[in-house]
Each structure stands twice: as C-alpha cells, then as structure tokens.
Design a protein around this motif. Structure first.
Motif, PDB file in Angstrom:
ATOM      1  N   GLU A  62       0.828  -1.204   0.000  1.00 52.70           N
ATOM      2  CA  GLU A  62       0.000   0.000   0.000  1.00 52.70           C
ATOM      3  C   GLU A  62       0.865   1.258   0.000  1.00 52.70           C
ATOM      4  O   GLU A  62       0.582   2.226  -0.728  1.00 52.70           O
ATOM      5  CB  GLU A  62      -0.934  -0.004   1.215  1.00 52.70           C
ATOM      6  CG  GLU A  62      -1.859   1.205   1.261  1.00 52.70           C
ATOM      7  CD  GLU A  62      -2.815   1.170   2.436  1.00 52.70           C
ATOM      8  OE1 GLU A  62      -3.590   2.123   2.589  1.00 52.70           O
ATOM      9  OE2 GLU A  62      -2.779   0.185   3.214  1.00 52.70           O
ATOM     10  N   ASP A 155      -9.391   2.676  -3.026  1.00 50.25           N
ATOM     11  CA  ASP A 155      -9.092   2.489  -1.603  1.00 50.25           C
ATOM     12  C   ASP A 155      -9.327   3.775  -0.817  1.00 50.25           C
ATOM     13  O   ASP A 155      -9.861   3.745   0.302  1.00 50.25           O
ATOM     14  CB  ASP A 155      -7.643   2.022  -1.412  1.00 50.25           C
ATOM     15  CG  ASP A 155      -7.451   0.545  -1.715  1.00 50.25           C
ATOM     16  OD1 ASP A 155      -8.459  -0.145  -2.000  1.00 50.25           O
ATOM     17  OD2 ASP A 155      -6.297   0.078  -1.672  1.00 50.25           O
ATOM     18  N   LEU A 159     -12.015   4.518   2.272  1.00 50.42           N
ATOM     19  CA  LEU A 159     -11.666   5.114   3.566  1.00 50.42           C
ATOM     20  C   LEU A 159     -12.626   6.252   3.905  1.00 50.42           C
ATOM     21  O   LEU A 159     -13.006   6.433   5.069  1.00 50.42           O
ATOM     22  CB  LEU A 159     -10.224   5.620   3.547  1.00 50.42           C
ATOM     23  CG  LEU A 159      -9.133   4.548   3.477  1.00 50.42           C
ATOM     24  CD1 LEU A 159      -7.755   5.195   3.411  1.00 50.42           C
ATOM     25  CD2 LEU A 159      -9.217   3.594   4.670  1.00 50.42           C
ATOM     26  N   ALA A 162     -15.780   4.700   4.966  1.00 51.15           N
ATOM     27  CA  ALA A 162     -15.641   4.125   6.308  1.00 51.15           C
ATOM     28  C   ALA A 162     -16.011   5.151   7.371  1.00 51.15           C
ATOM     29  O   ALA A 162     -16.531   4.795   8.441  1.00 51.15           O
ATOM     30  CB  ALA A 162     -14.216   3.625   6.520  1.00 51.15           C
ATOM     31  N   GLN A 169     -16.653  -0.995   9.077  1.00 53.65           N
ATOM     32  CA  GLN A 169     -15.181  -1.047   9.131  1.00 53.65           C
ATOM     33  C   GLN A 169     -14.555  -1.227   7.741  1.00 53.65           C
ATOM     34  O   GLN A 169     -13.664  -2.054   7.538  1.00 53.65           O
ATOM     35  CB  GLN A 169     -14.715  -2.158  10.085  1.00 53.65           C
ATOM     36  CG  GLN A 169     -15.238  -1.963  11.516  1.00 53.65           C
ATOM     37  CD  GLN A 169     -14.721  -3.000  12.487  1.00 53.65           C
ATOM     38  OE1 GLN A 169     -13.516  -3.254  12.556  1.00 53.65           O
ATOM     39  NE2 GLN A 169     -15.618  -3.603  13.241  1.00 53.65           N
ATOM     40  N   GLU A 171     -12.498   0.499   6.321  1.00 56.81           N
ATOM     41  CA  GLU A 171     -11.069   0.798   6.291  1.00 56.81           C
ATOM     42  C   GLU A 171     -10.228  -0.466   6.405  1.00 56.81           C
ATOM     43  O   GLU A 171      -9.059  -0.490   5.989  1.00 56.81           O
ATOM     44  CB  GLU A 171     -10.694   1.777   7.414  1.00 56.81           C
ATOM     45  CG  GLU A 171     -10.708   1.214   8.826  1.00 56.81           C
ATOM     46  CD  GLU A 171     -12.103   1.151   9.465  1.00 56.81           C
ATOM     47  OE1 GLU A 171     -12.186   0.772  10.650  1.00 56.81           O
ATOM     48  OE2 GLU A 171     -13.088   1.490   8.775  1.00 56.81           O
ATOM     49  N   LYS A 172     -10.814  -1.545   6.922  1.00 54.08           N
ATOM     50  CA  LYS A 172     -10.066  -2.788   7.114  1.00 54.08           C
ATOM     51  C   LYS A 172     -10.173  -3.736   5.925  1.00 54.08           C
ATOM     52  O   LYS A 172      -9.255  -4.518   5.671  1.00 54.08           O
ATOM     53  CB  LYS A 172     -10.546  -3.496   8.385  1.00 54.08           C
ATOM     54  CG  LYS A 172     -10.224  -2.725   9.654  1.00 54.08           C
ATOM     55  CD  LYS A 172     -10.654  -3.496  10.881  1.00 54.08           C
ATOM     56  CE  LYS A 172     -10.314  -2.728  12.158  1.00 54.08           C
ATOM     57  NZ  LYS A 172     -10.791  -3.435  13.362  1.00 54.08           N
ATOM     58  N   HIS A 173     -11.298  -3.708   5.214  1.00 55.23           N
ATOM     59  CA  HIS A 173     -11.491  -4.694   4.136  1.00 55.23           C
ATOM     60  C   HIS A 173     -11.866  -4.086   2.785  1.00 55.23           C
ATOM     61  O   HIS A 173     -11.984  -4.812   1.798  1.00 55.23           O
ATOM     62  CB  HIS A 173     -12.552  -5.718   4.543  1.00 55.23           C
ATOM     63  CG  HIS A 173     -13.827  -5.107   5.040  1.00 55.23           C
ATOM     64  ND1 HIS A 173     -14.703  -4.445   4.207  1.00 55.23           N
ATOM     65  CD2 HIS A 173     -14.371  -5.047   6.284  1.00 55.23           C
ATOM     66  CE1 HIS A 173     -15.744  -4.013   4.917  1.00 55.23           C
ATOM     67  NE2 HIS A 173     -15.558  -4.355   6.183  1.00 55.23           N
ATOM     68  N   LYS A 174     -12.054  -2.763   2.753  1.00 54.63           N
ATOM     69  CA  LYS A 174     -12.347  -2.038   1.504  1.00 54.63           C
ATOM     70  C   LYS A 174     -13.598  -2.562   0.792  1.00 54.63           C
ATOM     71  O   LYS A 174     -13.746  -2.396  -0.414  1.00 54.63           O
ATOM     72  CB  LYS A 174     -11.142  -2.114   0.542  1.00 54.63           C
ATOM     73  CG  LYS A 174      -9.808  -1.692   1.142  1.00 54.63           C
ATOM     74  CD  LYS A 174      -9.816  -0.246   1.608  1.00 54.63           C
ATOM     75  CE  LYS A 174      -8.423   0.268   1.958  1.00 54.63           C
ATOM     76  NZ  LYS A 174      -7.777  -0.426   3.079  1.00 54.63           N
ATOM     77  N   THR A 178     -14.863 -10.249   3.422  1.00 53.77           N
ATOM     78  CA  THR A 178     -14.078 -10.889   4.475  1.00 53.77           C
ATOM     79  C   THR A 178     -15.005 -11.394   5.590  1.00 53.77           C
ATOM     80  O   THR A 178     -16.185 -11.047   5.653  1.00 53.77           O
ATOM     81  CB  THR A 178     -13.074  -9.901   5.083  1.00 53.77           C
ATOM     82  OG1 THR A 178     -13.811  -8.829   5.699  1.00 53.77           O
ATOM     83  CG2 THR A 178     -12.150  -9.326   4.017  1.00 53.77           C
ATOM     84  N   LEU A 180     -14.881 -10.510   8.664  1.00 55.99           N
ATOM     85  CA  LEU A 180     -15.309  -9.341   9.425  1.00 55.99           C
ATOM     86  C   LEU A 180     -16.470  -8.628   8.737  1.00 55.99           C
ATOM     87  O   LEU A 180     -17.448  -8.246   9.398  1.00 55.99           O
ATOM     88  CB  LEU A 180     -14.132  -8.368   9.595  1.00 55.99           C
ATOM     89  CG  LEU A 180     -14.476  -7.000  10.200  1.00 55.99           C
ATOM     90  CD1 LEU A 180     -14.985  -7.154  11.619  1.00 55.99           C
ATOM     91  CD2 LEU A 180     -13.257  -6.072  10.146  1.00 55.99           C
ATOM     92  N   HIS A 181     -16.387  -8.466   7.435  1.00 52.36           N
ATOM     93  CA  HIS A 181     -17.440  -7.761   6.706  1.00 52.36           C
ATOM     94  C   HIS A 181     -18.772  -8.499   6.832  1.00 52.36           C
ATOM     95  O   HIS A 181     -19.819  -7.889   7.086  1.00 52.36           O
ATOM     96  CB  HIS A 181     -17.043  -7.622   5.231  1.00 52.36           C
ATOM     97  CG  HIS A 181     -17.903  -6.658   4.468  1.00 52.36           C
ATOM     98  ND1 HIS A 181     -17.668  -6.340   3.152  1.00 52.36           N
ATOM     99  CD2 HIS A 181     -19.004  -5.943   4.824  1.00 52.36           C
ATOM    100  CE1 HIS A 181     -18.584  -5.475   2.744  1.00 52.36           C
ATOM    101  NE2 HIS A 181     -19.401  -5.229   3.740  1.00 52.36           N
TER     102      HIS A 181
END
Length: 206
Positions: A62, A155, A159, A162, A169, A171-174, A178, A180-181
């Motif tokens: 990144e 990206d 953000l 986000a 969240q 910012e963590k998985h765009k 995932t 989390l998503h």
C-alpha cells in the motif's frame, strides 16, 4: 520471471509500429467487493517511458502504491479515473458496469488516445481501436500505471465511506467479502452502498 526481464513497453511499441500515436493503458479495481463502486483508470505515458517501480498494483505494498500514485500523475501525458457505482452494478451486472467505468475513464482523458490496451480478456465497447492483454498489469507499463491509479483511488474512496458508515469497518477490508465484513452485515444489515446482487448468498442464509 524477474521484473527486470519483462519488456514493459512491448505492447505499447507494437501499437506505435502500427502507426498509432497515443496509447493508453486501462485497468480496473474493485470488481469483487460487496460494497462500493468499481473503479477504472486510463493512463497515457510518454512514448518510451517507464516509471521505475511500477508493477501490477496487487504486487505492491500500500505504501509503494501511494508513492507511485503521485509519480504516475506527474509523469503521465494524461490520466483519467472513473467509477460505476453500486446501483449501476446492480442494474447492469458487474461486467457491464466495469465496461462502463473503463469507457468513462478513456473518454475522460484530457488528450484523446488512438489505441487502448485493456487489462484482461474481454473488450469493453470503446470508440477507438484497442486490444486486450491478459494479465496486462504485469506486462504493460501503461496498464500497470492504470492499475495503481484505480486501486489507490478506490481504496481512498472506501476510507471516506468508512467514516460515513463506521459500523462496517470498510477501512479494514475495503468492501471485500471478508469474515469481518460478513459479521458486520449480520449485525447491521446492508447499507445503501452495498451491492444487492452480490448479497444473494448472504440473503439466502437469512
């Protein structure tokens, strides 16, 4: 293959040899996520020019992508970045929405290109001559540059989103699917920027 062994201008030079004057590379970012737009970029580099360190955006950190982003914008003859949003993705399907973003990027160039090199194996409907290059972001200097602009731009947008939708969240998985998503989707349900057509499996489990 070592990065230095790649002829990064092979496809550009072939186009010049055919008589084309301005060649642009085109790539996209964000076809797979569950939320947010797909982004496409088009870049025209000066003839014979390779930006040191440019490579397929997925192979770069990144931090490196962010550094190259400004270099590409400064050294390109012209560049353009465009989106197709989640509503267009749901309405058209992701392939057609990607074509739309690519077309917008090419048409948004401040200097009209004669020839376009498109990453992948499918050709979007463009008004100028073009060819597809499979894995072009690892073979063509201009496609690789476009891949970086598209990735960094998307990206950065995620953000911003986000901050507007902190519960997901992004910012963590765009926006990608995932663990989390999906956990956040289970907890909060989809937002207005989620791609409804990408959530069919999730909805089926509800």
């Amino acid at each position: 293959m070592d990065n230095k062994e790649i002829n990064w201008l092979e496809y550009e030079n072939k186009a010049y040899e055919k008589g084309y004057g301005l060649v642009c590379g085109v790539d996209e970012a964000g076809r797979g996520p569950l939320a947010g737009p797909v982004c496409a970029a088009a870049v025209i580099l000066p003839k014979g020019h390779i930006i040191e360190g440019v490579n397929d955006s997925k192979k770069l950190t990144e931090k490196r992508r962010e550094a190259l982003y400004d270099v590409i914008k400064n050294e390109a003859l012209a560049y353009s970045v465009a989106f197709a949003d989640e509503k267009e993705i749901d309405s058209l399907n992701i392939l057609q929405a990607t074509y739309l973003a690519m077309r917008r990027a090419v048409e948004g160039l401040s200097v009209k290109c004669d020839y376009a090199l498109i990453d992948g194996n499918r050709m979007p409907p463009l008004d100028n001559d073009a060819e597809t290059v499979i894995k072009g972001d690892a073979k063509s200097a201009s496609i690789a540059a476009a891949s970086i602009l598209a990735k960094v731009t998307r990206d950065r947008l995620m953000l911003e989103l986000a901050e507007k939708y902190p519960q997901y969240q992004f910012e963590k998985h765009k926006g990608y699917g995932t663990k989390l998503h999906y956990e956040m989707l289970d907890k909060f349900g989809p937002s207005e920027i989620h791609r409804q057509t990408f959530l069919k499996t999730w909805y089926a489990k509800k």
